[in-house]
Design a protein around this motif. Structure first.
Motif, mmCIF file in Angstrom:
data_model
loop_
_atom_site.group_PDB
_atom_site.id
_atom_site.type_symbol
_atom_site.label_atom_id
_atom_site.label_comp_id
_atom_site.label_asym_id
_atom_site.label_seq_id
_atom_site.Cartn_x
_atom_site.Cartn_y
_atom_site.Cartn_z
ATOM 1 N N SER A 75 6.874 3.712 -4.089
ATOM 2 C CA SER A 75 7.538 2.570 -3.460
ATOM 3 C C SER A 75 7.601 2.727 -1.945
ATOM 4 O O SER A 75 7.315 1.778 -1.205
ATOM 5 C CB SER A 75 8.936 2.386 -4.048
ATOM 6 O OG SER A 75 9.728 3.514 -3.772
ATOM 7 N N ILE A 76 7.953 3.894 -1.467
ATOM 8 C CA ILE A 76 8.000 4.118 -0.017
ATOM 9 C C ILE A 76 6.606 4.105 0.574
ATOM 10 O O ILE A 76 6.371 3.526 1.641
ATOM 11 C CB ILE A 76 8.729 5.435 0.288
ATOM 12 C CG1 ILE A 76 10.189 5.306 -0.081
ATOM 13 C CG2 ILE A 76 8.584 5.815 1.752
ATOM 14 C CD1 ILE A 76 10.969 6.587 -0.020
ATOM 15 N N LEU A 78 3.918 2.532 -0.540
ATOM 16 C CA LEU A 78 3.387 1.176 -0.518
ATOM 17 C C LEU A 78 4.018 0.357 0.605
ATOM 18 O O LEU A 78 3.322 -0.408 1.288
ATOM 19 C CB LEU A 78 3.614 0.492 -1.863
ATOM 20 C CG LEU A 78 3.007 -0.899 -2.017
ATOM 21 C CD1 LEU A 78 1.503 -0.857 -1.804
ATOM 22 C CD2 LEU A 78 3.337 -1.470 -3.369
ATOM 23 N N ALA A 79 5.304 0.541 0.833
ATOM 24 C CA ALA A 79 5.958 -0.163 1.943
ATOM 25 C C ALA A 79 5.365 0.273 3.282
ATOM 26 O O ALA A 79 5.114 -0.566 4.166
ATOM 27 C CB ALA A 79 7.457 0.108 1.917
ATOM 28 N N LEU A 80 5.112 1.565 3.434
ATOM 29 C CA LEU A 80 4.492 2.046 4.677
ATOM 30 C C LEU A 80 3.075 1.519 4.846
ATOM 31 O O LEU A 80 2.667 1.138 5.952
ATOM 32 C CB LEU A 80 4.504 3.573 4.704
ATOM 33 C CG LEU A 80 5.852 4.241 4.922
ATOM 34 C CD1 LEU A 80 5.733 5.742 4.753
ATOM 35 C CD2 LEU A 80 6.386 3.901 6.291
ATOM 36 N N LEU A 82 1.800 -1.261 3.639
ATOM 37 C CA LEU A 82 1.861 -2.677 3.995
ATOM 38 C C LEU A 82 2.254 -2.874 5.452
ATOM 39 O O LEU A 82 1.702 -3.733 6.148
ATOM 40 C CB LEU A 82 2.835 -3.412 3.075
ATOM 41 C CG LEU A 82 2.363 -3.597 1.640
ATOM 42 C CD1 LEU A 82 3.485 -4.187 0.787
ATOM 43 C CD2 LEU A 82 1.133 -4.459 1.578
ATOM 44 N N GLN A 83 3.191 -2.074 5.937
ATOM 45 C CA GLN A 83 3.609 -2.183 7.335
ATOM 46 C C GLN A 83 2.492 -1.750 8.283
ATOM 47 O O GLN A 83 2.267 -2.392 9.312
ATOM 48 C CB GLN A 83 4.866 -1.338 7.561
ATOM 49 C CG GLN A 83 5.509 -1.538 8.900
ATOM 50 C CD GLN A 83 6.066 -2.949 9.055
ATOM 51 O OE1 GLN A 83 6.412 -3.607 8.087
ATOM 52 N NE2 GLN A 83 6.129 -3.414 10.278
ATOM 53 N N HIS A 86 -0.094 -4.477 8.313
ATOM 54 C CA HIS A 86 0.412 -5.657 9.018
ATOM 55 C C HIS A 86 0.331 -5.464 10.530
ATOM 56 O O HIS A 86 -0.015 -6.399 11.260
ATOM 57 C CB HIS A 86 1.854 -5.934 8.596
ATOM 58 C CG HIS A 86 2.481 -7.101 9.278
ATOM 59 N ND1 HIS A 86 2.094 -8.393 9.034
ATOM 60 C CD2 HIS A 86 3.456 -7.158 10.209
ATOM 61 C CE1 HIS A 86 2.801 -9.209 9.790
ATOM 62 N NE2 HIS A 86 3.647 -8.476 10.510
#
Length: 101
Positions: A75-76, A78-80, A82-83, A86
């Motif tokens: 989860s962490i 994947l968030a990184l 995506l950021q 982006h």
């Protein structure tokens, strides 16, 4: 004659080595995270094999902790990812190092 615990430990060693090679050679952050997952699963497999050999439930308990840690890492991570995508429009580690300089 090699017993089943040794065979499972050899499979875990091969999986861990493949994951390590993947982390060291891949340039894409997503593939690096997948390689870390393979390494975590190999460690969990080794714990389960050791617990089975000594007929103790400790290996399965440790595997549950590894699964929880892997879920948090996914989860962490994947968030990184995506950021990073982006902000920089790339997931190539070499290009991200060039952007830092």
């Amino acid at each position: 004659m090699i017993d089943s615990a040794h065979m499972v430990l050899m499979v875990a060693t091969v999986l861990f080595a493949l994951g390590l090679v993947g982390v060291l050679t891949r340039k894409n952050v997503v593939f690096m995270l997948i390689s870390v997952e393979i390494m975590l699963n190999a460690a969990g497999l080794a714990f389960v094999a050791a617990g089975s050999k000594w007929q103790q439930p400790d290996g399965q308990v440790m595997f549950l902790f590894i699964l929880a840690m892997a879920a948090a890492e996914v989860s962490i991570g994947l968030a990184l990812v995506l950021q990073i995508y982006h902000q920089h429009k790339t997931l190539d580690v070499d290009r991200l190092k060039e952007l830092r300089d």
